[in-house]
Design a protein around this motif. Structure first.
Motif, PDB file in Angstrom:
ATOM      1  N   THR A  37       0.816  -1.217   0.000  1.00  0.00           N
ATOM      2  CA  THR A  37       0.000   0.000   0.000  1.00  0.00           C
ATOM      3  C   THR A  37       0.846   1.262   0.000  1.00  0.00           C
ATOM      4  O   THR A  37       0.583   2.208  -0.757  1.00  0.00           O
ATOM      5  CB  THR A  37      -0.937   0.020   1.234  1.00  0.00           C
ATOM      6  N   CYS A  38       1.879   1.293   0.829  1.00  0.00           N
ATOM      7  CA  CYS A  38       2.750   2.468   0.920  1.00  0.00           C
ATOM      8  C   CYS A  38       3.528   2.671  -0.379  1.00  0.00           C
ATOM      9  O   CYS A  38       3.620   3.793  -0.892  1.00  0.00           O
ATOM     10  CB  CYS A  38       3.703   2.307   2.098  1.00  0.00           C
ATOM     11  N   ILE A  39       4.083   1.590  -0.909  1.00  0.00           N
ATOM     12  CA  ILE A  39       4.834   1.665  -2.166  1.00  0.00           C
ATOM     13  C   ILE A  39       3.930   2.126  -3.294  1.00  0.00           C
ATOM     14  O   ILE A  39       4.309   2.977  -4.121  1.00  0.00           O
ATOM     15  CB  ILE A  39       5.448   0.287  -2.519  1.00  0.00           C
ATOM     16  N   GLN A  40       2.721   1.584  -3.346  1.00  0.00           N
ATOM     17  CA  GLN A  40       1.762   1.975  -4.373  1.00  0.00           C
ATOM     18  C   GLN A  40       1.433   3.462  -4.303  1.00  0.00           C
ATOM     19  O   GLN A  40       1.371   4.145  -5.330  1.00  0.00           O
ATOM     20  CB  GLN A  40       0.463   1.175  -4.227  1.00  0.00           C
ATOM     21  N   ALA A  41       1.239   3.955  -3.080  1.00  0.00           N
ATOM     22  CA  ALA A  41       0.886   5.365  -2.898  1.00  0.00           C
ATOM     23  C   ALA A  41       1.991   6.279  -3.419  1.00  0.00           C
ATOM     24  O   ALA A  41       1.730   7.273  -4.102  1.00  0.00           O
ATOM     25  CB  ALA A  41       0.615   5.645  -1.421  1.00  0.00           C
ATOM     26  N   ILE A  42       3.247   5.928  -3.100  1.00  0.00           N
ATOM     27  CA  ILE A  42       4.384   6.728  -3.566  1.00  0.00           C
ATOM     28  C   ILE A  42       4.483   6.687  -5.085  1.00  0.00           C
ATOM     29  O   ILE A  42       4.670   7.720  -5.743  1.00  0.00           O
ATOM     30  CB  ILE A  42       5.694   6.224  -2.923  1.00  0.00           C
ATOM     31  N   ASN A  43       4.309   5.507  -5.659  1.00  0.00           N
ATOM     32  CA  ASN A  43       4.395   5.368  -7.111  1.00  0.00           C
ATOM     33  C   ASN A  43       3.245   6.061  -7.825  1.00  0.00           C
ATOM     34  O   ASN A  43       3.415   6.547  -8.953  1.00  0.00           O
ATOM     35  CB  ASN A  43       4.435   3.885  -7.502  1.00  0.00           C
ATOM     36  N   ASN A  44       2.098   6.146  -7.183  1.00  0.00           N
ATOM     37  CA  ASN A  44       0.961   6.834  -7.789  1.00  0.00           C
ATOM     38  C   ASN A  44       1.145   8.345  -7.815  1.00  0.00           C
ATOM     39  O   ASN A  44       0.511   9.042  -8.605  1.00  0.00           O
ATOM     40  CB  ASN A  44      -0.332   6.494  -7.032  1.00  0.00           C
ATOM     41  N   VAL A  45       2.028   8.855  -6.951  1.00  0.00           N
ATOM     42  CA  VAL A  45       2.308  10.296  -6.923  1.00  0.00           C
ATOM     43  C   VAL A  45       3.517  10.640  -7.779  1.00  0.00           C
ATOM     44  O   VAL A  45       3.506  11.640  -8.513  1.00  0.00           O
ATOM     45  CB  VAL A  45       2.541  10.773  -5.469  1.00  0.00           C
ATOM     46  N   LEU A  46       4.551   9.815  -7.726  1.00  0.00           N
ATOM     47  CA  LEU A  46       5.818  10.144  -8.409  1.00  0.00           C
ATOM     48  C   LEU A  46       6.038   9.314  -9.679  1.00  0.00           C
ATOM     49  O   LEU A  46       7.174   9.107 -10.099  1.00  0.00           O
ATOM     50  CB  LEU A  46       6.985   9.932  -7.442  1.00  0.00           C
ATOM     51  N   PHE A  47       4.958   8.901 -10.318  1.00  0.00           N
ATOM     52  CA  PHE A  47       5.060   8.070 -11.523  1.00  0.00           C
ATOM     53  C   PHE A  47       5.788   8.768 -12.674  1.00  0.00           C
ATOM     54  O   PHE A  47       6.246   8.125 -13.619  1.00  0.00           O
ATOM     55  CB  PHE A  47       3.662   7.655 -12.002  1.00  0.00           C
ATOM     56  N   PHE A  48       5.907  10.086 -12.622  1.00  0.00           N
ATOM     57  CA  PHE A  48       6.505  10.876 -13.707  1.00  0.00           C
ATOM     58  C   PHE A  48       8.015  11.060 -13.529  1.00  0.00           C
ATOM     59  O   PHE A  48       8.626  11.888 -14.215  1.00  0.00           O
ATOM     60  CB  PHE A  48       5.838  12.256 -13.768  1.00  0.00           C
ATOM     61  N   PHE A  49       8.624  10.297 -12.630  1.00  0.00           N
ATOM     62  CA  PHE A  49      10.035  10.538 -12.281  1.00  0.00           C
ATOM     63  C   PHE A  49      10.975  10.477 -13.483  1.00  0.00           C
ATOM     64  O   PHE A  49      11.903  11.272 -13.602  1.00  0.00           O
ATOM     65  CB  PHE A  49      10.502   9.554 -11.186  1.00  0.00           C
ATOM     66  N   MET A  50      10.746   9.540 -14.409  1.00  0.00           N
ATOM     67  CA  MET A  50      11.625   9.439 -15.572  1.00  0.00           C
ATOM     68  C   MET A  50      11.380  10.609 -16.517  1.00  0.00           C
ATOM     69  O   MET A  50      12.316  11.174 -17.094  1.00  0.00           O
ATOM     70  CB  MET A  50      11.353   8.122 -16.299  1.00  0.00           C
ATOM     71  N   ALA A  51      10.119  10.975 -16.672  1.00  0.00           N
ATOM     72  CA  ALA A  51       9.762  12.088 -17.562  1.00  0.00           C
ATOM     73  C   ALA A  51      10.388  13.394 -17.089  1.00  0.00           C
ATOM     74  O   ALA A  51      10.789  14.232 -17.909  1.00  0.00           O
ATOM     75  CB  ALA A  51       8.240  12.228 -17.621  1.00  0.00           C
ATOM     76  N   TRP A  52      10.503  13.560 -15.768  1.00  0.00           N
ATOM     77  CA  TRP A  52      11.005  14.830 -15.239  1.00  0.00           C
ATOM     78  C   TRP A  52      12.427  15.116 -15.705  1.00  0.00           C
ATOM     79  O   TRP A  52      12.757  16.272 -16.008  1.00  0.00           O
ATOM     80  CB  TRP A  52      10.966  14.832 -13.704  1.00  0.00           C
ATOM     81  N   PHE A  53      13.270  14.110 -15.776  1.00  0.00           N
ATOM     82  CA  PHE A  53      14.659  14.349 -16.159  1.00  0.00           C
ATOM     83  C   PHE A  53      14.762  14.839 -17.600  1.00  0.00           C
ATOM     84  O   PHE A  53      15.643  15.642 -17.930  1.00  0.00           O
ATOM     85  CB  PHE A  53      15.492  13.084 -15.938  1.00  0.00           C
ATOM     86  N   LEU A  54      13.870  14.401 -18.458  1.00  0.00           N
ATOM     87  CA  LEU A  54      13.851  14.903 -19.826  1.00  0.00           C
ATOM     88  C   LEU A  54      13.222  16.282 -19.890  1.00  0.00           C
ATOM     89  O   LEU A  54      13.701  17.168 -20.602  1.00  0.00           O
ATOM     90  CB  LEU A  54      13.101  13.919 -20.727  1.00  0.00           C
ATOM     91  N   PHE A  55      12.147  16.484 -19.141  1.00  0.00           N
ATOM     92  CA  PHE A  55      11.501  17.792 -19.069  1.00  0.00           C
ATOM     93  C   PHE A  55      12.485  18.837 -18.549  1.00  0.00           C
ATOM     94  O   PHE A  55      12.611  19.930 -19.091  1.00  0.00           O
ATOM     95  CB  PHE A  55      10.283  17.705 -18.147  1.00  0.00           C
ATOM     96  N   LYS A  56      13.218  18.478 -17.510  1.00  0.00           N
ATOM     97  CA  LYS A  56      14.229  19.361 -16.935  1.00  0.00           C
ATOM     98  C   LYS A  56      15.357  19.632 -17.925  1.00  0.00           C
ATOM     99  O   LYS A  56      15.900  20.741 -18.003  1.00  0.00           O
ATOM    100  CB  LYS A  56      14.777  18.739 -15.656  1.00  0.00           C
ATOM    101  N   GLY A  57      15.710  18.604 -18.712  1.00  0.00           N
ATOM    102  CA  GLY A  57      16.729  18.794 -19.738  1.00  0.00           C
ATOM    103  C   GLY A  57      16.325  19.875 -20.729  1.00  0.00           C
ATOM    104  O   GLY A  57      17.160  20.687 -21.150  1.00  0.00           O
ATOM    105  N   GLY A  58      15.049  19.888 -21.090  1.00  0.00           N
ATOM    106  CA  GLY A  58      14.547  20.922 -21.993  1.00  0.00           C
ATOM    107  C   GLY A  58      14.530  22.293 -21.346  1.00  0.00           C
ATOM    108  O   GLY A  58      14.831  23.308 -21.985  1.00  0.00           O
ATOM    109  N   MET A  59      14.211  22.340 -20.047  1.00  0.00           N
ATOM    110  CA  MET A  59      14.198  23.608 -19.317  1.00  0.00           C
ATOM    111  C   MET A  59      15.568  24.260 -19.288  1.00  0.00           C
ATOM    112  O   MET A  59      15.690  25.485 -19.378  1.00  0.00           O
ATOM    113  CB  MET A  59      13.726  23.368 -17.866  1.00  0.00           C
ATOM    114  N   THR A  60      16.594  23.460 -19.144  1.00  0.00           N
ATOM    115  CA  THR A  60      17.956  23.990 -18.972  1.00  0.00           C
ATOM    116  C   THR A  60      18.767  23.960 -20.272  1.00  0.00           C
ATOM    117  O   THR A  60      19.946  24.293 -20.265  1.00  0.00           O
ATOM    118  CB  THR A  60      18.709  23.172 -17.897  1.00  0.00           C
ATOM    119  N   TYR A  61      18.111  23.585 -21.365  1.00  0.00           N
ATOM    120  CA  TYR A  61      18.809  23.457 -22.655  1.00  0.00           C
ATOM    121  C   TYR A  61      19.321  24.799 -23.176  1.00  0.00           C
ATOM    122  O   TYR A  61      18.645  25.821 -23.093  1.00  0.00           O
ATOM    123  CB  TYR A  61      17.859  22.843 -23.689  1.00  0.00           C
ATOM    124  N   LYS A  62      20.541  24.768 -23.694  1.00  0.00           N
ATOM    125  CA  LYS A  62      21.125  25.927 -24.370  1.00  0.00           C
ATOM    126  C   LYS A  62      21.691  25.469 -25.706  1.00  0.00           C
ATOM    127  O   LYS A  62      22.448  24.500 -25.769  1.00  0.00           O
ATOM    128  CB  LYS A  62      22.233  26.553 -23.520  1.00  0.00           C
TER     129      LYS A  62
END
Length: 327
Positions: A37-62
């Motif tokens: 239950t606890c693991i599921q709850a965390i994964n249901n909130v932070l499911f975008f963790f892999m996407a964030w690193f690419l999104f952040k890459g675009g934010m900081t792109y030069k």
């Protein structure tokens, strides 16, 4: 995953997502505790963790000259990718050879080659796939960013990645996850000047809230739909990136002991945890015969991975070894 010109809140977000990825995603899933239950709850909130690193890459792109971008990203991404693929082959060979499941040298090479060509990974260092995807995304985006608007690139790549879900079994993973990654990278760049806009934050919160009522998730590596609808899942990912960035920029835009450190040095933690986890679980399940006691397996793996990461962080600070993690 690290940058020279740092923003504290981005390091903190990276830190918390790396910790989540290691402990409550990879290790939890490897130990079959994803239904907890606890693991599921965390994964249901932070499911975008892999996407964030690419999104952040675009934010900081030069934008950089094509050759400069290639050389820089090759050093930071392709070199560690190649190193950990080789490490993975050694690990796979060793574990199979000493566990009486070695298929013969020729069969072993064929199996490893097939896995690598179709998934871009070696199983024992499975997390390394992201480095190849990010390398391709950075270089292709850098080449076409002056020819199309970011939102146009994002839309075209999103349509491509969605279309490829229908033929995912006949194309290599790195082709479909490349387009998914391009869409997120482009959106990060497109929204970099408006990501703290209050109306945008409100819309993102509304969209993200829907994810709890109409779940939609994607396995990023093979670009497959875990549940729900692909396009909704991407919308949830972008909304999650916007929300966590806003939250941390407001409430955690300062140095936080350990969390900031992990975020700043995320590459070593990202790359090293997976092979250590893989070896540990193999030994626990095959040699110690504890494969039925998942909680014990989880605790032992967490302890061994944590100690190994502390040691690896020290080792890869050595000048002659920094190149292995893109230093």
């Amino acid at each position: 995953m690290a940058t020279n010109n740092r923003t504290a809140y981005l390091d903190n977000v990276a830190g918390i997502l790396i910790v989540h990825m290691i402990y409550t995603y990879h290790i939890a899933y490897a130990c079959s505790l994803h239904d907890n239950t606890c693991i599921q709850a965390i994964n249901n909130v932070l499911f975008f963790f892999m996407a964030w690193f690419l999104f952040k890459g675009g934010m900081t792109y030069k934008n950089k000259p094509t050759k400069d971008m290639f050389k820089k990203s090759a050093k930071r991404l392709l070199v560690p990718y190649a190193c950990f693929c080789l490490i993975g082959i050694v690990i796979d060979f060793t574990l199979k050879y000493f566990s009486n499941s070695f298929p013969g040298f020729i069969s072993f090479i064929k199996d490893e080659a097939y896995t690598f060509l179709t998934t871009s990974i070696v199983w024992s260092t499975g997390a390394s796939w992201f480095l190849l995807t990010l390398f391709l995304v950075r270089n292709v985006y850098n080449y076409i960013s002056d020819k199309l608007y970011s939102w146009q690139i994002a839309l075209l790549c999103l349509l491509a990645s969605f279309t490829l879900t229908f033929v995912k079994d006949v194309i290599p993973c790195y082709i479909s996850n490349f387009f998914h990654g391009m869409a997120l990278f482009s959106m990060g760049n497109s929204l970099k000047n408006t990501r703290f806009n209050k109306p945008l934050l409100f819309i993102s919160i509304c969209i993200f809230t829907l994810s709890f009522y109409i779940p939609s998730k994607i396995d990023f590596r093979d670009n497959s739909v875990i549940c729900g609808h692909y396009l909704m899942a991407v919308a949830y990912e972008i909304a999650g990136c916007i929300i966590i960035n806003n939250f941390f920029s407001q409430f955690c835009n300062k140095h936080v002991i350990l969390l900031t450190y992990i975020g700043k040095n995320s590459m070593v933690f990202y790359l090293v945890h997976y092979p250590v986890m893989y070896i540990t679980i193999h030994i626990i399940s095959q040699i110690m015969n504890l494969k039925d006691d998942m909680v014990v397996m989880f605790v032992i793996t967490v302890l061994i991975v944590t100690v190994s990461l502390i040691v690896a962080d020290r080792i890869f600070k050595h000048d002659k070894l920094k190149f292995v993690i893109g230093g």
